[in-house]
Write an enzyme that holds these catalytic residues in place. Structure first.
Site, PDB file in Angstrom:
ATOM      1  N   ALA A 113      -3.603   7.460  -5.248  1.00  0.00           N
ATOM      2  CA  ALA A 113      -2.242   6.955  -5.401  1.00  0.00           C
ATOM      3  C   ALA A 113      -2.390   5.476  -5.754  1.00  0.00           C
ATOM      4  CB  ALA A 113      -1.466   7.137  -4.108  1.00  0.00           C
ATOM      5  N   GLY A 128       0.827  -1.212   0.000  1.00  0.00           N
ATOM      6  CA  GLY A 128       0.000   0.000   0.000  1.00  0.00           C
ATOM      7  C   GLY A 128       0.851   1.248   0.000  1.00  0.00           C
ATOM      8  N   ASN A 129       0.233   2.389   0.290  1.00  0.00           N
ATOM      9  CA  ASN A 129       0.984   3.655   0.386  1.00  0.00           C
ATOM     10  C   ASN A 129       0.300   4.557   1.403  1.00  0.00           C
ATOM     11  OD1 ASN A 129      -0.979   5.471  -1.095  1.00  0.00           O
ATOM     12  ND2 ASN A 129      -0.636   3.895  -2.654  1.00  0.00           N
ATOM     13  N   TYR A 130       0.837   5.753   1.594  1.00  0.00           N
ATOM     14  CA  TYR A 130       0.370   6.617   2.686  1.00  0.00           C
ATOM     15  C   TYR A 130      -0.797   7.525   2.313  1.00  0.00           C
ATOM     16  CZ  TYR A 130       4.584   5.167   5.125  1.00  0.00           C
ATOM     17  OH  TYR A 130       5.549   4.425   5.747  1.00  0.00           O
ATOM     18  N   SER A 131      -1.418   7.314   1.170  1.00  0.00           N
ATOM     19  CA  SER A 131      -2.540   8.199   0.804  1.00  0.00           C
ATOM     20  C   SER A 131      -3.685   8.033   1.804  1.00  0.00           C
ATOM     21  CB  SER A 131      -3.027   7.866  -0.606  1.00  0.00           C
ATOM     22  OG  SER A 131      -4.228   8.561  -0.863  1.00  0.00           O
TER      23      SER A 131
END
Ligand code: PMT
Length: 399
Positions: free
Chosen positions: A275, A208-211
């Site tokens: 993102a 995943g990512n930090y969005s």
């Protein structure tokens, strides 16, 4: 954005009348002129002084007050209002409005107005579910009234069920949506993506990512408030779905791609604030991967470029989160994906880009115009982006 608008806030006799003080406060903070009209029973639950202190305007309670000229008062209020919202609206008030009675200042005002009317019912579950109340609400809906709530929960009677006043945030969102009718994006269909996709590795892990979704959700709310019909395609976030917006929940890049393809057909614009993972595991393990070998490799494959793939007669807006050569990298993405304009976030500062409430962006259009905006709240950045989108939708070649 609604500064100078005029709202009548009708308050009727319910235990939840105190929540109307917060509604009045939030609207007043937004620069909206709020005239509160209370029924006699509402004043048993909360005092006119509470509203007067918040709105800095006289509170209207008495149809026959010797100091007011009733004929002028209810007509003037009805004519001035951009919206009338009754929160809380009791079963009694709903019934009287459905019948067209005009026996107090609030019902007279509603009967005289041509402004849109929003009702936020609050009552005991039995009263709400009663066929009479349901028929009255249906009748008012068919006359164009907007009904928000009620919510499910514990009621003053001790019972649990439908009947609680909708959350203040939800009522405010509906007020903003109704005020936004006729805005510069009226009649436009916008598809907006938000959040960070999650690409499963096994049943308990993902890439995943930090969005946080904040940027995309701010865009969806701002577009709704300017009159657009908005579809928000969102990867998992901790944010509540915005009222008045079609929300499609997805998890992975492939699911987001399918939802965007489905919804972009016939849309006027697509804004990809999400993102989206550029790579995903080639295979998802069916069982939880055990902590055994010293090293573990996961084969990743490229995800499709959703924004690049979408073609057709719609305006395409992309985002780019960049940590170096921001303008150059964003311009390359703008060209590769065939965008109308791109919003480049400089993610090197702690106050901009992922997760935070603020953003510092550079907007670049397809003829190379570069607009550097200062640090702003994401809600303000959203308005700036929509200002530019409105120019493009109106046929402007540069933004
Ligand atoms: O959600 P927040 O916490 O508020 O943070 C907002 C944000 C930083 C996530 C947002 O403002 C942002 O910049 N989103 C794009 C992030 C990014 O770097 O995207 P990208 O450079 O990988 O992709 C460029 C554009 O193509 C983006 O519009 C992206 O949505 C789109 N894309 C990317 C990959 C892919 N497979 N398909 C795509 O459509």
């Amino acid at each position: 954005m609604f500064e100078g608008k005029s709202i009548i806030l009708g308050v009727t006799g319910s235990i939840s009348a105190y929540k109307a003080v917060e509604i009045a406060s939030k609207l007043t903070q937004g620069g909206i002129e709020v005239d509160v009209v209370m029924t006699a029973s509402a004043t048993e639950f909360v005092t006119p002084l509470s509203f007067q202190s918040i709105t800095h305007r006289p509170v209207h309670t008495d149809m026959f007050s010797p100091v007011t000229d009733f004929d002028i008062e209810h007509v003037a209020l009805a004519e001035r209002a951009d919206v009338i919202v009754i929160a809380p609206a009791t079963a009694n008030t709903i019934a009287r409005l459905a019948l067209g009675l005009a026996d107090d200042l609030l019902s007279c005002t509603v009967l005289s107005t041509s402004a849109p009317v929003i009702l936020a019912p609050a009552m005991d579950v039995g009263m709400y579910q009663n066929q009479v109340t349901q028929e009255n609400l249906e009748r008012l809906r068919s006359r164009g009234y907007t009904v928000v709530g009620p919510a499910y929960g514990r009621l003053a009677s001790g019972l649990e069920g439908l009947g609680r006043l909708a959350e203040v945030g939800e009522i405010l969102a509906v007020i903003h949506q109704v005020l936004g009718r006729g805005g510069d994006l009226s009649g436009k269909r916008l598809v907006i993506s938000a959040g960070g996709t999650q690409e499963p590795i096994d049943p308990v892990r993902y890439i995943g990512n930090y969005s946080s979704g904040k940027m995309g959700y701010a865009l969806a709310e701002a577009a709704r408030n300017r009159g657009a019909k908005v579809t928000l395609i969102t990867a998992p976030t901790a944010i509540s779905p915005p009222p008045g917006v079609e929300v499609i929940q997805v998890q992975t890049a492939l699911q987001m791609r399918q939802a965007v393809i489905d919804k972009a057909a016939g849309a006027d614009a697509l804004i990809m604030a999400a993102a989206v993972a550029d790579y995903r595991p080639q295979a998802t393990a069916g069982q939880k991967i055990k902590r055994k070998p010293e090293k573990l490799s996961i084969e990743l494959i490229k995800t499709p470029d959703i924004l690049g793939e979408i073609a057709g007669d719609l305006i395409k807006v992309g985002f780019a989160a960049e940590s170096e050569e921001v303008v150059e990298n964003a311009t390359r993405k703008l060209k590769e994906k065939g965008l109308d304009f791109i919003v480049a976030n400089d993610i090197t500062g702690a106050d901009s880009g992922f997760s935070v409430d603020t953003n510092r962006v550079i907007i670049i259009d397809r003829i190379g115009k570069v607009d550097r905006l200062p640090l702003m709240l994401k809600s303000e950045v959203a308005q700036k982006i929509l200002d530019k989108l409105a120019v493009r939708l109106a046929g402007g070649s540069s933004v």
